[in-house]
Write an enzyme that holds these catalytic residues in place. Structure first.
Site, PDB file in Angstrom:
ATOM      1  N   HIS A  32      27.731 -21.181  -5.755  1.00  0.00           N
ATOM      2  CA  HIS A  32      27.097 -22.239  -5.756  1.00  0.00           C
ATOM      3  C   HIS A  32      26.629 -22.480  -4.505  1.00  0.00           C
ATOM      4  O   HIS A  32      25.734 -21.452  -3.812  1.00  0.00           O
ATOM      5  CB  HIS A  32      28.702 -23.196  -5.865  1.00  0.00           C
ATOM      6  CG  HIS A  32      29.781 -22.539  -4.565  1.00  0.00           C
ATOM      7  ND1 HIS A  32      29.450 -23.271  -3.206  1.00  0.00           N
ATOM      8  CD2 HIS A  32      31.108 -22.783  -4.581  1.00  0.00           C
ATOM      9  CE1 HIS A  32      30.229 -23.150  -2.479  1.00  0.00           C
ATOM     10  NE2 HIS A  32      30.849 -22.688  -3.174  1.00  0.00           N
ATOM     11  N   GLY A  34      26.897 -24.504  -1.983  1.00  0.00           N
ATOM     12  CA  GLY A  34      27.095 -23.311  -0.750  1.00  0.00           C
ATOM     13  C   GLY A  34      27.492 -22.393  -0.088  1.00  0.00           C
ATOM     14  O   GLY A  34      26.898 -21.796   1.222  1.00  0.00           O
ATOM     15  N   HIS A  35      27.390 -21.150  -1.574  1.00  0.00           N
ATOM     16  CA  HIS A  35      26.676 -19.441  -0.879  1.00  0.00           C
ATOM     17  C   HIS A  35      25.029 -19.396  -0.577  1.00  0.00           C
ATOM     18  O   HIS A  35      24.553 -18.516  -0.260  1.00  0.00           O
ATOM     19  CB  HIS A  35      27.339 -18.901  -2.266  1.00  0.00           C
ATOM     20  CG  HIS A  35      28.824 -18.786  -2.053  1.00  0.00           C
ATOM     21  ND1 HIS A  35      29.721 -19.664  -3.291  1.00  0.00           N
ATOM     22  CD2 HIS A  35      30.067 -18.579  -1.232  1.00  0.00           C
ATOM     23  CE1 HIS A  35      30.889 -19.499  -3.194  1.00  0.00           C
ATOM     24  NE2 HIS A  35      30.904 -18.914  -2.190  1.00  0.00           N
ATOM     25  N   GLN A  60      45.580 -12.838  -0.358  1.00  0.00           N
ATOM     26  CA  GLN A  60      45.220 -13.986  -0.017  1.00  0.00           C
ATOM     27  C   GLN A  60      46.061 -15.221  -1.087  1.00  0.00           C
ATOM     28  O   GLN A  60      46.373 -16.214  -0.883  1.00  0.00           O
ATOM     29  CB  GLN A  60      44.227 -14.450  -0.006  1.00  0.00           C
ATOM     30  CG  GLN A  60      42.675 -14.706  -0.639  1.00  0.00           C
ATOM     31  CD  GLN A  60      41.512 -14.591  -0.172  1.00  0.00           C
ATOM     32  OE1 GLN A  60      41.281 -13.580   0.731  1.00  0.00           O
ATOM     33  NE2 GLN A  60      41.103 -15.997  -0.198  1.00  0.00           N
ATOM     34  N   VAL A 176      27.694 -27.486   2.648  1.00  0.00           N
ATOM     35  CA  VAL A 176      27.004 -28.084   1.798  1.00  0.00           C
ATOM     36  C   VAL A 176      27.968 -29.461   0.391  1.00  0.00           C
ATOM     37  O   VAL A 176      28.761 -28.971   0.205  1.00  0.00           O
ATOM     38  CB  VAL A 176      26.138 -27.082   0.551  1.00  0.00           C
ATOM     39  CG1 VAL A 176      25.650 -27.499  -0.330  1.00  0.00           C
ATOM     40  CG2 VAL A 176      26.125 -26.248   1.682  1.00  0.00           C
TER      41      VAL A 176
END
Length: 284
Positions: A32, A34-35, A60, A176
């Site tokens: 997205h 942010g990436h 995880q 972001v």
């Protein structure tokens, strides 16, 4: 752009970049904006080769978490990387990353890995640090880029690199947000329109807390807590204030705090945080 799926392919391409710095953005896919910002920061050194890893790491995820349901739009992710100017995408299989099955030797996150996210998700950060350590060992990046939205993860990766003397700079990149204020996250895809609207209470609460910080810790919790309590569709997991530098408790000498929130919106668990300038009163 080259898409690599095996460690041997990665070794060959990494050898070609031996004389260049390498910037790594580790991801679990479902990319997205942010990436995109992480990739852009990784490209600020024009001479660096930009690598993105895409791997949904089973270590995880807890037994009741969303490993199988986690979004895996690989074709779209590869196109995203190509458009963003990535040089190498490393997309290993689980067998490639863990050829002998689940590893018997893992990285321990220590005490910080047992609180906040670690309290809710036991073992989560051991899994995160184990896969990050493997990726750093495989790619040998000059620098690796992580979002500040996952503040506890960023702090733990930095500690691991410091404590284990790994020769990689860890760069934190600001969160972001969408135009409505919601922090970008792959898990936002799980939200229906009504839940997305409810989820905005997290950023509203953090904004109120930021404005209240000069009045001390009590005001931070009172104001943010009231905002969160006003959204009945959101179930709070935790709202905690820590020292922004040490992740320890705030005290009278602390001038900057990090307020972290985690909450359930329907069946989706979201996290967010904000840095606060604190006043002189620290009693909660």
């Amino acid at each position: 752009m080259r898409v690599l799926r095996t460690r041997s392919e990665l070794d060959e391409v990494r050898a070609e970049h031996a004389r260049r710095s390498v910037a790594l953005v580790p991801t679990m896919g479902a990319l997205h904006e942010g990436h995109r910002q992480l990739i852009a920061r990784a490209g600020e050194d024009a001479s660096a080769a930009r690598y993105v890893s895409i791997f949904v790491n089973p270590l995880q995820f807890g037994p009741n978490e969303d490993l199988q349901a986690y979004p895996r739009p690989l074709e779209a992710d590869i196109a995203f990387c190509d458009e963003a100017g990535v040089d190498v995408v490393f997309v290993p299989s689980e067998q490639e990353m863990y050829p002998g099955g689940p590893p018997s030797v893992t990285v321990s996150a220590g005490e910080l890995g047992t609180v906040l996210e670690g309290r809710t998700r036991p073992g989560h950060f051991d899994g995160v640090l184990t896969v990050v350590a493997k990726l750093l060992n495989l790619v040998h990046p000059t620098a690796a880029y992580f979002g500040q939205k996952d503040a506890q993860q960023l702090a733990l990766v930095r500690r691991m690199v410091r404590d284990l003397s790994m020769p990689t700079e860890i760069v934190g990149v600001p969160t972001v947000r969408a135009a409505d204020g919601l922090a970008q996250s792959s898990r936002n895809a799980y939200l229906d329109p009504g839940q997305r609207s409810q989820a905005l209470v997290l950023s509203r609460a953090l904004n109120i807390a930021k404005a209240s910080g000069v009045h001390g810790v009590h005001a931070v919790f009172e104001e943010a807590g009231a905002v969160l309590a006003g959204e009945p569709g959101v179930k709070l997991d935790y709202l905690e204030l820590v020292d922004a530098d040490t992740f320890g408790p705030v005290d009278r000498a602390t001038t900057h705090g990090l307020l972290l929130v985690a909450a359930w919106v329907g069946g989706t668990r979201l996290i967010d945080n904000v840095t606060l300038d604190l006043g002189v009163t620290v009693e909660r």
